[in-house]
Enzyme design. Structure first.
Site, PDB file in Angstrom:
ATOM      1  CG  ASP A   1       6.229  -0.850 -14.206  1.00 63.32           C
ATOM      2  OD1 ASP A   1       5.644  -0.450 -13.186  1.00 63.32           O
ATOM      3  OD2 ASP A   1       5.949  -0.466 -15.359  1.00 63.32           O
ATOM      4  CB  ILE A   2       2.077  -3.571 -13.312  1.00 65.08           C
ATOM      5  CG1 ILE A   2       2.335  -4.352 -12.018  1.00 65.08           C
ATOM      6  CG2 ILE A   2       0.775  -4.058 -13.977  1.00 65.08           C
ATOM      7  CD1 ILE A   2       1.275  -4.152 -10.955  1.00 65.08           C
ATOM      8  CG  ASP A   3      -0.005  -0.326 -15.293  1.00 63.94           C
ATOM      9  OD1 ASP A   3      -0.884  -1.124 -15.627  1.00 63.94           O
ATOM     10  OD2 ASP A   3       0.071   0.174 -14.150  1.00 63.94           O
TER      11      ASP A   3
ATOM     12  N   GLY B   1       4.021   1.071  -8.472  1.00 68.78           N
ATOM     13  CA  GLY B   1       3.549   2.190  -7.676  1.00 68.78           C
ATOM     14  C   GLY B   1       2.190   1.910  -7.061  1.00 68.78           C
TER      15      GLY B   1
ATOM     16  CE  LYS C   1       7.969   1.017  -9.361  1.00 71.18           C
ATOM     17  NZ  LYS C   1       7.606   0.554 -10.727  1.00 71.18           N
TER      18      LYS C   1
ATOM     19  CG  ASP D   1       6.809   1.336 -18.842  1.00 66.29           C
ATOM     20  OD1 ASP D   1       5.934   2.039 -19.383  1.00 66.29           O
ATOM     21  OD2 ASP D   1       6.633   0.810 -17.726  1.00 66.29           O
TER      22      ASP D   1
ATOM     23  CG  ASN E   1       7.026   4.569 -11.296  1.00 65.75           C
ATOM     24  OD1 ASN E   1       7.193   4.209 -12.464  1.00 65.75           O
ATOM     25  ND2 ASN E   1       6.027   4.114 -10.557  1.00 65.75           N
TER      26      ASN E   1
END
Length: 266
Positions: free
Chosen positions: A8-10, A46, A187, A210, A213
């Site tokens: 994931d990114i954020d 997302g 995902k 984290d 999603n």
């Protein structure tokens, strides 16, 4: 043996706890070590491709699981998987959102449209440095595929309002925000498309996240890792809970799990 790792990114590879987003050196060196070891490194987010500008440039990821799994791309742009809303569902979702006053955006592969004129949506376009575009016209559904809608509403309220649309699913993407994706997406569907393409096995995957999603992705992966700053529900389903993103969380997990060793960083 892990052959593909998804991030994931954020809150996972980007630290947003300060005034700006930080891609910590410990994370960058860990991802590079994975690639040197022959492990594919994918983003799983997302966000759509239009919101990946900084991500494309900051590290040579092998590919991107975008729109919560509905659009999967290799780094060269090759599409491995694409799942879109039906025209009928798009029309129904837009009608219900406007009837219930749910602000948000309709997202195509490379462009987006506001559902209605609302401060939250104007703020997002301002943050993106883009002019506020015309409101979404449902007639566009005939010619431009819609992959996802993002609404500024709680999952409970949005889920109740959109319950008549049986081909859509509402997933949380942050406090007071949800994504509306086609049924059968998520995902984990994107991860499955990647391993199907490369001939990997599910148990040969690792996933890091984290947020809510990320929950199903972490459950699905052979090894699911929750960041120390993850939501409690995400931690509950993870195989391992690492330290927070700002405390070398990605590196620490990879070392603890034996996916990398100290020698891999030399």
């Amino acid at each position: 043996m892990i052959k593909a790792a998804f991030f994931d990114i954020d809150g996972t590879i980007l630290d947003h706890t300060g005034d700006k987003s930080i891609f910590h050196d410990s994370t960058a060196t860990a991802l590079a070590a994975l690639q040197r070891k022959g492990i594919k490194v994918f983003i799983s987010t997302g966000r759509g491709p239009a919101l990946l500008g900084e991500i494309w440039d900051m590290f040579p990821f092998d590919g991107f699981v975008t729109f919560n799994g509905q659009l999967v791309l290799e780094r060269d742009g090759t599409v491995l998987h694409r799942l879109v809303h039906s025209t009928e569902d798009v029309r129904a979702i837009v009608e219900l959102c406007r009837k219930e006053g749910l602000p948000g955006m309709v997202m195509g592969e490379r462009e987006s449209w506001p559902l209605m004129d609302a401060p939250q949506v104007r703020g997002l376009y301002k943050w993106l440095g883009q002019e506020f575009p015309p409101l979404y016209d449902p007639e566009l559904a005939e010619e431009k595929a819609v992959i996802q809608l993002t609404l500024y509403e709680s999952q409970e309220t949005a889920g109740r309002a959109l319950s008549p649309v049986k081909g859509a699913e509402v997933v949380s993407c942050g406090p007071g925000m949800v994504d509306v994706i086609p049924k059968g997406g998520g995902k984990e569907a994107g991860l499955n498309a990647v391993i199907s393409h490369y001939g990997f096995k599910r148990e040969e995957t690792a996933a890091f996240g984290d947020g809510m999603n990320d929950l199903r992705m972490i459950e699905w992966a052979g090894t699911g890792v929750a960041m120390g700053n993850a939501e409690p529900e995400v931690k509950a389903v993870a195989d391992y809970v690492t330290t927070p993103v700002w405390d070398d969380g990605v590196r620490n997990a990879l070392l603890h799990l034996g996916i990398l060793t100290g020698e891999d960083f030399k």
